[in-house]
Enzyme design. Structure first.
Site, short mmCIF file in Angstrom:
data_model
loop_
_atom_site.label_atom_id
_atom_site.label_comp_id
_atom_site.label_asym_id
_atom_site.label_seq_id
_atom_site.Cartn_x
_atom_site.Cartn_y
_atom_site.Cartn_z
CG HIS A 190 -8.88 1.69 3.19
ND1 HIS A 190 -7.54 1.45 3.01
CD2 HIS A 190 -9.49 0.48 3.07
CE1 HIS A 190 -7.35 0.16 2.81
NE2 HIS A 190 -8.51 -0.46 2.83
CG ASP A 245 -5.34 3.42 5.27
OD1 ASP A 245 -6.51 3.57 4.87
OD2 ASP A 245 -5.03 2.54 6.10
CG ASP A 287 -6.53 -3.71 1.24
OD1 ASP A 287 -7.45 -2.90 1.43
OD2 ASP A 287 -5.92 -4.26 2.16
CD GLU A 300 -9.46 -1.40 6.51
OE1 GLU A 300 -10.17 -2.26 7.04
OE2 GLU A 300 -8.31 -1.66 6.05
CD GLU A 301 -4.99 -2.04 5.26
OE1 GLU A 301 -5.23 -2.91 6.13
OE2 GLU A 301 -5.30 -2.19 4.06
CG ASP A 318 -11.32 -2.44 2.24
OD1 ASP A 318 -10.38 -2.75 1.48
OD2 ASP A 318 -11.17 -2.10 3.43
CG HIS A 369 -2.86 -6.80 4.03
ND1 HIS A 369 -3.23 -6.83 5.35
CD2 HIS A 369 -3.71 -5.94 3.43
CE1 HIS A 369 -4.27 -6.03 5.53
NE2 HIS A 369 -4.59 -5.49 4.38
ZN ZN Z 1 -8.60 -2.56 2.83
#
Ligand code: ZN
Length: 464
Positions: free
Chosen positions: A87, A89, A118, A152-153, A176, A435
């Site tokens: 992903h 994003d 990520d 994805e988030e 991921d 994150h």
């Molecule tokens: Zn991810």
């Protein structure tokens, strides 16, 4: 054909880092305030996906953009399809960065920037795995698609669309998560609890705000309150900070007091890795005599749901031998004296529990609860070739032996495939900063991952 994947990957390091730097510089955070028909997630995620596809075009692959939320890079032909799901994003940057989050900065061999871990770093490493294959003249016996999602988030807009309109791939992996390999993912359910706006007399909760996403432990919280005695309130807060693992500050503003709490952001799949600033602030405030909906909001967030990642207080706790503990994250907490309040919680549960059990238990402690989203637990058998082939490559390249697949609370795109697993790219022993502020990946890990992906795609591509 014998290829020394590790030394081959080293030759691509410079190109890889140049491409990664371009991807990181696109702030591809979902931006609902600027959503349009053309860019339903805001422009950033689409731009990052298009940049990713442009690398594929440059290197001579077929690329397809299904719409502005998902696209893929394709190589090879055949009835079978190997899918790799990444992903473009990223999570919001949040506070506390030492470097510019949307600019890749390499310090002592560590690549910092939102998305290095990520998932731009790993996704691009998988792309380079595919590119090495093509560059070496390998002809796959099946079709390979590197699918790039843009949401994805949050809600998986785009990747879900892909699975609605394209056939189910034969098997695949999502780069991921972490190495060695994840063959089981807990169920994932998110609930919204709503509150009215009735407030108190002596103490008024004018505003409360904490959390950006349900899948993140909030690192910050703030509230604006009216108190009966500001000095007593300030003293109580100082005392609270002494006794609890959070920092904060408090200051009088007009006839009220503004209070801030800082905890530690973390991924929701293990809330114990973070310190929930929101529930701590609610916990502090819950000792005062608020009333009405403000009191209900503070008591639920600050007492019932506070510091209880296994959900014992609502009797939803559950542990499965293979899949582990049910976990709960309190991700978003908001209250305003005009609009009322909401608390969004996210649960990761093993087989044996269910979203209905959780919902019923939440209804026992809250009047107004809705399920916002839900995914059932996912599991691929250990003897499936998608598990054994990938683990074999991992063992060969790392020298580790008797490596076992894992079950986690994180939900990856892999669950969209019947035979889907998550594979890399965080190595055991490398700090997990996904994150979080100051997200990074060691450059050497990314290149190691590239070599593993190259050989993995090669092995799977010869199955035809
Ligand atoms: Zn991810």
């Amino acid at each position: 054909m014998t290829i020394d994947w590790k030394s081959l990957a080293n030759n691509y390091q410079e190109d890889y880092l140049a491409d990664l730097s371009e991807l990181i510089s696109i702030a591809s955070v979902r931006d609902d305030d600027n959503a349009t028909d053309e860019y339903p997630l805001g422009e950033g995620p689409t731009k990052a996906m298009e940049k990713f596809l442009s690398f594929g075009e440059r290197d001579g692959f077929k690329t397809v953009k299904l719409d502005n939320t998902v696209g893929y890079i394709e190589y090879g032909e055949g009835d079978k399809t190997l899918a790799i799901q990444s992903h473009a994003d990223v999570m919001p940057a949040g506070d506390g960065w030492k470097t510019e989050p949307f600019e890749m900065t390499i310090i002592d061999g560590l690549a910092y920037g939102r998305g290095t871990s990520d998932d731009k770093g790993p996704g691009l490493a998988a792309y380079y795995g595919l590119w090495m294959l093509k560059d070496q003249g390998v002809t796959p016996k099946l079709k390979i698609r590197l699918i790039i999602g843009t949401d994805e988030e949050s809600d998986w807009t785009g990747m879900k669309h892909y699975f609605d309109v394209e056939p189910q791939p034969t098997f695949g992996f999502s780069p991921d998560a972490e190495f060695p390999l994840i063959n089981g993912e807990k169920g994932n359910a998110t609930y919204e609890i709503k509150f009215g706006s009735k407030n108190g007399e002596e103490f008024r909760l004018k505003n409360f705000d904490s959390g950006l996403r349900t899948n993140m432990v909030p690192g910050k919280a703030e509230a604006l309150v009216e108190t009966d005695d500001n000095q007593k309130f300030v003293d109580a807060f100082t005392d609270y900070l002494d006794k609890n693992p959070v920092a904060g500050d408090v200051k009088a503003i007009g006839d009220g007091v503004s209070v801030h709490v800082t905890g530690k952001q973390a991924h929701a799949m293990e809330p114990n890795n973070g310190i929930n600033a929101g529930t701590y602030l609610a916990n502090f405030l819950s000792q005062f005599s608020f009333s009405g909906d403000a009191e209900k909001f503070l008591k639920l967030a600050g007492v019932t749901l506070h510091d209880d990642s296994r959900a014992h207080n609502i009797a939803a706790n559950y542990t499965d031998d293979v899949m582990g503990d049910l976990t709960m994250n309190v991700g978003i907490l908001k209250f305003s004296e005009t609009d009322g309040g909401l608390i969004n919680t996210n649960f990761r549960y093993p087989k044996g529990s269910s979203d209905e059990i959780i919902l019923n238990n939440l209804k026992k402690v809250a009047d107004d609860v809705d399920e916002l989203s839900h995914m059932v637990p996912h599991y691929v058998a250990k003897d499936d070739p998608i598990v054994s082939t990938l683990l074999g490559v991992y063992e060969r390249q790392t020298g580790e032996t008797n490596v076992e697949p894992e079950v986690v609370g994180g939900g990856t795109y892999a669950r969209l495939m019947d035979r889907g697993v998550a594979f890399g790219a965080l190595f055991p022993g490398t700090e997990d900063t996904m994150h979080q502020a100051n997200e990074f990946q060691p450059v050497s890990d990314l290149i190691k991952a590239m070599a593993i992906y190259g050989e993995s795609i090669y092995e799977l591509s010869q199955e035809g």
